[in-house]
Design a protein around this motif. Sequence first.
Motif, short mmCIF file in Angstrom:
data_model
loop_
_atom_site.label_atom_id
_atom_site.label_comp_id
_atom_site.label_asym_id
_atom_site.label_seq_id
_atom_site.Cartn_x
_atom_site.Cartn_y
_atom_site.Cartn_z
N THR A 1 6.00 5.84 -7.37
CA THR A 1 6.20 5.54 -8.70
C THR A 1 5.74 6.57 -9.61
N GLY A 2 4.72 7.34 -9.45
CA GLY A 2 4.26 8.43 -10.29
C GLY A 2 5.18 9.58 -10.64
N GLU A 3 5.80 10.06 -9.29
CA GLU A 3 6.72 11.00 -9.17
C GLU A 3 8.15 10.49 -9.88
N LEU A 4 8.59 9.41 -9.42
CA LEU A 4 9.64 8.73 -9.99
C LEU A 4 9.75 8.46 -11.45
N ARG A 5 8.58 8.14 -11.98
CA ARG A 5 8.43 8.20 -13.15
C ARG A 5 8.47 9.39 -14.27
N ASP A 6 7.86 10.46 -13.56
CA ASP A 6 7.78 11.93 -14.17
C ASP A 6 9.39 12.24 -14.33
N SER A 7 10.01 12.05 -12.98
CA SER A 7 11.64 12.50 -13.04
C SER A 7 12.42 11.81 -14.14
N LEU A 8 12.07 10.67 -14.24
CA LEU A 8 13.03 9.58 -15.08
C LEU A 8 12.66 10.13 -16.58
N TYR B 1 3.25 -2.09 -9.73
CA TYR B 1 2.61 -3.28 -9.33
C TYR B 1 2.56 -3.39 -7.83
N SER B 2 1.50 -2.78 -7.36
CA SER B 2 1.17 -2.44 -6.01
C SER B 2 -0.05 -3.63 -5.68
N PHE B 3 0.17 -4.01 -4.55
CA PHE B 3 -0.84 -4.93 -3.94
C PHE B 3 -0.98 -4.94 -2.54
N ARG B 4 -1.96 -4.45 -1.94
CA ARG B 4 -2.25 -4.18 -0.50
C ARG B 4 -2.35 -5.15 0.32
N GLY B 5 -1.50 -5.04 1.61
CA GLY B 5 -1.55 -5.85 2.56
C GLY B 5 -0.49 -7.19 2.44
N ILE B 6 0.38 -7.17 1.31
CA ILE B 6 1.31 -8.20 1.20
C ILE B 6 2.68 -7.83 1.78
N SER B 7 3.63 -8.77 1.92
CA SER B 7 4.94 -8.94 2.43
C SER B 7 5.88 -8.87 1.19
N GLY B 8 5.36 -9.43 0.20
CA GLY B 8 6.35 -9.51 -0.98
C GLY B 8 6.72 -11.12 -0.99
N ILE B 9 6.65 -11.92 -0.18
CA ILE B 9 6.88 -13.36 -0.14
C ILE B 9 5.67 -14.06 -1.12
N ASN C 1 1.24 9.91 7.26
CA ASN C 1 -0.34 9.76 8.12
C ASN C 1 -0.18 9.68 9.57
N LYS C 2 -1.24 9.88 10.12
CA LYS C 2 -1.27 9.63 11.60
C LYS C 2 -1.17 8.34 12.04
N ASP C 3 -0.88 7.24 11.27
CA ASP C 3 -0.73 5.74 11.65
C ASP C 3 0.81 5.59 11.82
N TYR C 4 1.62 6.69 11.38
CA TYR C 4 3.18 6.51 11.62
C TYR C 4 3.70 5.63 10.85
N THR C 5 3.02 5.31 9.77
CA THR C 5 3.54 4.23 8.79
C THR C 5 3.60 4.60 7.52
N HIS C 6 2.42 5.23 6.95
CA HIS C 6 2.09 5.52 5.46
C HIS C 6 2.56 6.95 4.92
N PHE C 7 3.29 7.15 3.93
CA PHE C 7 3.31 8.54 3.55
C PHE C 7 2.08 9.04 2.92
N ASN C 8 1.72 10.46 3.09
CA ASN C 8 0.98 11.08 2.08
C ASN C 8 1.46 11.49 0.87
N ARG C 9 0.65 12.10 0.21
CA ARG C 9 1.19 12.41 -1.44
C ARG C 9 2.26 13.21 -1.12
N SER D 1 0.93 -1.22 0.16
CA SER D 1 -0.09 -0.21 -0.06
C SER D 1 0.77 1.46 -0.04
N MET D 2 2.07 1.17 0.14
CA MET D 2 2.95 2.20 0.16
C MET D 2 2.99 2.86 -1.09
N ILE D 3 2.64 1.94 -2.34
CA ILE D 3 2.78 2.79 -3.51
C ILE D 3 1.68 2.63 -4.34
#
Length: 478
Positions: free
Chosen positions: A155-162, A310-318, A445-453, A147-149
Amino acid sequence: MNNMPGKNKAAYPFLIIAGSLACLVALSQLNYSFSYKDFQFRKLDMLSDLRTSSPGQDKNNTALAGRTGKGGTVTDTAVSVVDSSGTVTTLPNPDAHHDYMEYTGIMQYASAQYSEDAAGLHKFLQALADLKAGKRKKVRIAYFGDSMIEGDLITGELRDSLQHYFGGQGVGFVPITSVVASFRTTITHTYSKDWTDYSYKKLPPSNIPLGLSGHTFIPSSNSWVRYTPVKKARLDKFNEISILYGPASGTGLTVNDKSYTLDGNAAVNRLDLRQDTGLPSVTIKYAGGAAGPLFGVSFEDDNGIYVDNYSFRGISGIELGKLSADMIRRMQQEHTYDLVVFHYGANVLWRPELTDYSWFERPMNKVLDSLRNDIPATSFLIIGTADKSYRKGDQYVTAPGVPALLAVQHDLAAEHGTAFWNLFAAMGGENSMVKWVESETPGANKDYTHFNRLGASKVASLLYKAIMNEYRQTSTVQ
């Protein structure tokens, strides 16, 4: 009395020096290492200042020495890798004198287990150089995350810069449906609600492959999806359009009322729609026949760089271990990636005080082994977790699990010959999330985990600068 018989004061300095040397020699034989926070007690190398190259760091600061495959040399600034054909690959060696917990740049590793020419970011950086020099037309990045991305954050900002520097027009891959379609600002995406969505959480039948996004979509009788460009630079029109789909035989579609039939036996197939470009929107409808599996649509130009989210909410990568090797290899043939990014951590840190991540490390080792073998000539970048804070007493502090997870992520990179970027260090280190949340212009955000825009944009800027630093270093070294 101070003048005691039998005592020779002239010998005191000699005894002090001899005693100090004895202590140093004893310490040099110890090799204890603690990875808790900033405390580390490493083996002392008394001759380190006399050496002309690094002797190889310990596990917590592994230099490329000893990881250069079938041959090579390591200096303070670069490592030269010699592959089986005698080709010499030169990589920057920023990690030779930096601790991974503090270094804010990208650290690169090589491993004898995997293709030497894919060590660190070498393949990707060479692709960038060739793109800039006009020697190739496209470079693609597959950016996996949770959910971070999502919503094309980071990725949107990274794409734009590249794309601003290397060229390119288009948002890249977009799935058929998405739970964050209304949240995404880099494309307008609407769809009917009657698609069947197979995913990591609801696996498809054995005869239907799961797509690289972790999703596969099956149409119903009235299924449709519509994509519309947005009024932003490099995103305001569709040029090249490609539909990516699985094994299909006679699946009918209309694209802006023009009829097409999907046929293909491979795990991944592609239908290019260049003749339909320049339109204000693209509407795809199911038009009958066997309901074949669709993965998504890619929007690109005929040149430039592209970042697929390729975002997928709630997963760890495994969960990527559920993807078939056949699908991955075929996807690489139809939609080639020069860099694969793994950006996970928020869902691994589900218990802030947990510090044993062997449950994550073991399956992630298998995921990396598989992907390194399935797409061997591709660069990989592991992004270390961001800071995550939790309430302890009356204040928020960095969770103890953060440095423990970073150690695992760093070691995975070193062992698999990938690159590593410590987002925790780049955003400010310990308790930085508190500062990002409680700033006058909050970046999280106030969850002290996720970035805002705003925070996601800042992270993208930090990553872009780190990539460009490696790009320019490599160009200088070579």
